[in-house]
Design a protein around this motif. Sequence first.
Motif, PDB file in Angstrom:
ATOM      1  N   MET A   1       0.835  -1.177   0.000  1.00  0.00           N
ATOM      2  CA  MET A   1       0.000   0.000   0.000  1.00  0.00           C
ATOM      3  C   MET A   1       0.888   1.253   0.000  1.00  0.00           C
ATOM      4  N   VAL A   2       0.611   2.158  -0.876  1.00  0.00           N
ATOM      5  CA  VAL A   2       1.342   3.418  -0.955  1.00  0.00           C
ATOM      6  C   VAL A   2       0.466   4.506  -0.334  1.00  0.00           C
ATOM      7  N   GLU A   3       0.965   5.136   0.715  1.00  0.00           N
ATOM      8  CA  GLU A   3       0.202   6.210   1.353  1.00  0.00           C
ATOM      9  C   GLU A   3       0.077   7.400   0.413  1.00  0.00           C
ATOM     10  N   ASN A   4      -0.967   8.193   0.612  1.00  0.00           N
ATOM     11  CA  ASN A   4      -1.220   9.359  -0.240  1.00  0.00           C
ATOM     12  C   ASN A   4      -0.018  10.292  -0.322  1.00  0.00           C
ATOM     13  N   ARG A   5       0.655  10.522   0.801  1.00  0.00           N
ATOM     14  CA  ARG A   5       1.784  11.454   0.797  1.00  0.00           C
ATOM     15  C   ARG A   5       2.961  10.954  -0.043  1.00  0.00           C
ATOM     16  N   ALA A   6       2.997   9.661  -0.335  1.00  0.00           N
ATOM     17  CA  ALA A   6       4.084   9.099  -1.138  1.00  0.00           C
ATOM     18  C   ALA A   6       3.658   8.799  -2.571  1.00  0.00           C
ATOM     19  N   LEU A   7       2.380   8.927  -2.869  1.00  0.00           N
ATOM     20  CA  LEU A   7       1.843   8.479  -4.153  1.00  0.00           C
ATOM     21  C   LEU A   7       2.416   9.231  -5.360  1.00  0.00           C
ATOM     22  N   ASP A   8       2.521  10.544  -5.282  1.00  0.00           N
ATOM     23  CA  ASP A   8       3.068  11.306  -6.416  1.00  0.00           C
ATOM     24  C   ASP A   8       4.510  10.902  -6.714  1.00  0.00           C
ATOM     25  N   GLY A   9       5.305  10.794  -5.674  1.00  0.00           N
ATOM     26  CA  GLY A   9       6.700  10.376  -5.854  1.00  0.00           C
ATOM     27  C   GLY A   9       6.800   8.975  -6.421  1.00  0.00           C
ATOM     28  N   TRP A  10       5.928   8.072  -5.942  1.00  0.00           N
ATOM     29  CA  TRP A  10       5.908   6.692  -6.439  1.00  0.00           C
ATOM     30  C   TRP A  10       5.628   6.677  -7.939  1.00  0.00           C
ATOM     31  N   LYS A  11       4.619   7.438  -8.361  1.00  0.00           N
ATOM     32  CA  LYS A  11       4.263   7.493  -9.785  1.00  0.00           C
ATOM     33  C   LYS A  11       5.404   8.074 -10.620  1.00  0.00           C
ATOM     34  N   GLN A  12       6.060   9.106 -10.104  1.00  0.00           N
ATOM     35  CA  GLN A  12       7.195   9.704 -10.820  1.00  0.00           C
ATOM     36  C   GLN A  12       8.330   8.708 -10.972  1.00  0.00           C
ATOM     37  N   LEU A  13       8.606   7.939  -9.931  1.00  0.00           N
ATOM     38  CA  LEU A  13       9.661   6.927 -10.010  1.00  0.00           C
ATOM     39  C   LEU A  13       9.288   5.818 -10.995  1.00  0.00           C
ATOM     40  N   GLU A  14       8.014   5.444 -11.028  1.00  0.00           N
ATOM     41  CA  GLU A  14       7.567   4.429 -11.992  1.00  0.00           C
ATOM     42  C   GLU A  14       7.784   4.892 -13.427  1.00  0.00           C
ATOM     43  N   GLU A  15       7.511   6.162 -13.689  1.00  0.00           N
ATOM     44  CA  GLU A  15       7.690   6.699 -15.035  1.00  0.00           C
ATOM     45  C   GLU A  15       9.168   6.839 -15.396  1.00  0.00           C
ATOM     46  N   ALA A  16       9.956   7.304 -14.455  1.00  0.00           N
ATOM     47  CA  ALA A  16      11.366   7.569 -14.726  1.00  0.00           C
ATOM     48  C   ALA A  16      12.234   6.309 -14.716  1.00  0.00           C
ATOM     49  N   HIS A  17      11.856   5.323 -13.908  1.00  0.00           N
ATOM     50  CA  HIS A  17      12.691   4.130 -13.718  1.00  0.00           C
ATOM     51  C   HIS A  17      11.825   2.868 -13.684  1.00  0.00           C
ATOM     52  N   ALA A  22       9.886  -2.028 -11.045  1.00  0.00           N
ATOM     53  CA  ALA A  22       9.350  -3.385 -11.167  1.00  0.00           C
ATOM     54  C   ALA A  22      10.113  -4.328 -10.239  1.00  0.00           C
ATOM     55  N   GLU A  23      11.429  -4.164 -10.181  1.00  0.00           N
ATOM     56  CA  GLU A  23      12.268  -4.957  -9.278  1.00  0.00           C
ATOM     57  C   GLU A  23      11.879  -4.695  -7.816  1.00  0.00           C
ATOM     58  N   LEU A  24      11.664  -3.434  -7.485  1.00  0.00           N
ATOM     59  CA  LEU A  24      11.258  -3.070  -6.125  1.00  0.00           C
ATOM     60  C   LEU A  24       9.908  -3.685  -5.778  1.00  0.00           C
ATOM     61  N   LYS A  25       8.940  -3.598  -6.674  1.00  0.00           N
ATOM     62  CA  LYS A  25       7.610  -4.148  -6.401  1.00  0.00           C
ATOM     63  C   LYS A  25       7.689  -5.645  -6.123  1.00  0.00           C
ATOM     64  N   LYS A  26       8.466  -6.349  -6.923  1.00  0.00           N
ATOM     65  CA  LYS A  26       8.636  -7.789  -6.722  1.00  0.00           C
ATOM     66  C   LYS A  26       9.249  -8.058  -5.354  1.00  0.00           C
ATOM     67  N   PHE A  27      10.271  -7.289  -5.017  1.00  0.00           N
ATOM     68  CA  PHE A  27      10.924  -7.437  -3.712  1.00  0.00           C
ATOM     69  C   PHE A  27       9.933  -7.197  -2.575  1.00  0.00           C
ATOM     70  N   LEU A  28       9.147  -6.122  -2.664  1.00  0.00           N
ATOM     71  CA  LEU A  28       8.206  -5.789  -1.592  1.00  0.00           C
ATOM     72  C   LEU A  28       7.108  -6.841  -1.445  1.00  0.00           C
ATOM     73  N   GLN A  29       6.724  -7.463  -2.540  1.00  0.00           N
ATOM     74  CA  GLN A  29       5.689  -8.494  -2.492  1.00  0.00           C
ATOM     75  C   GLN A  29       6.209  -9.803  -1.910  1.00  0.00           C
ATOM     76  N   GLN A  30       7.491 -10.083  -2.140  1.00  0.00           N
ATOM     77  CA  GLN A  30       8.015 -11.391  -1.760  1.00  0.00           C
ATOM     78  C   GLN A  30       8.923 -11.380  -0.532  1.00  0.00           C
ATOM     79  N   TYR A  31       9.789 -10.387  -0.414  1.00  0.00           N
ATOM     80  CA  TYR A  31      10.835 -10.414   0.614  1.00  0.00           C
ATOM     81  C   TYR A  31      11.056  -9.060   1.289  1.00  0.00           C
ATOM     82  N   PRO A  32      10.061  -8.367   1.761  1.00  0.00           N
ATOM     83  CA  PRO A  32      10.246  -6.974   2.185  1.00  0.00           C
ATOM     84  C   PRO A  32      11.234  -6.749   3.330  1.00  0.00           C
ATOM     85  N   THR A  33      11.571  -7.789   4.072  1.00  0.00           N
ATOM     86  CA  THR A  33      12.511  -7.609   5.187  1.00  0.00           C
ATOM     87  C   THR A  33      13.815  -8.378   4.992  1.00  0.00           C
TER      88      THR A  33
END
Length: 83
Positions: A1-17, A22-33
Amino acid sequence: MVENRALDGWKQLEEAHPAEMAELKKFLQQYPTNLRITNGKCKKLKGELRDYYQYDVTYGDRVRYQVDKKSLEVKVVYANGHP
């Protein structure tokens, strides 16, 4: 879950990188710690931020998140350049 205060930055990072995010999303879904598998990209923060992890998307871009210990739900609280 991406909090509202982080959502704009998250979208910008998705567009730029898209590949790195995609690598980060996979990591967060499978091995976040599991810091060992990130090749130094993720660290557990210290001090006042000791309940958070920070993932380096690029050299200058970061995503900070918290993991609920019971449910393992990830909550992204920051996504942007180095804070």
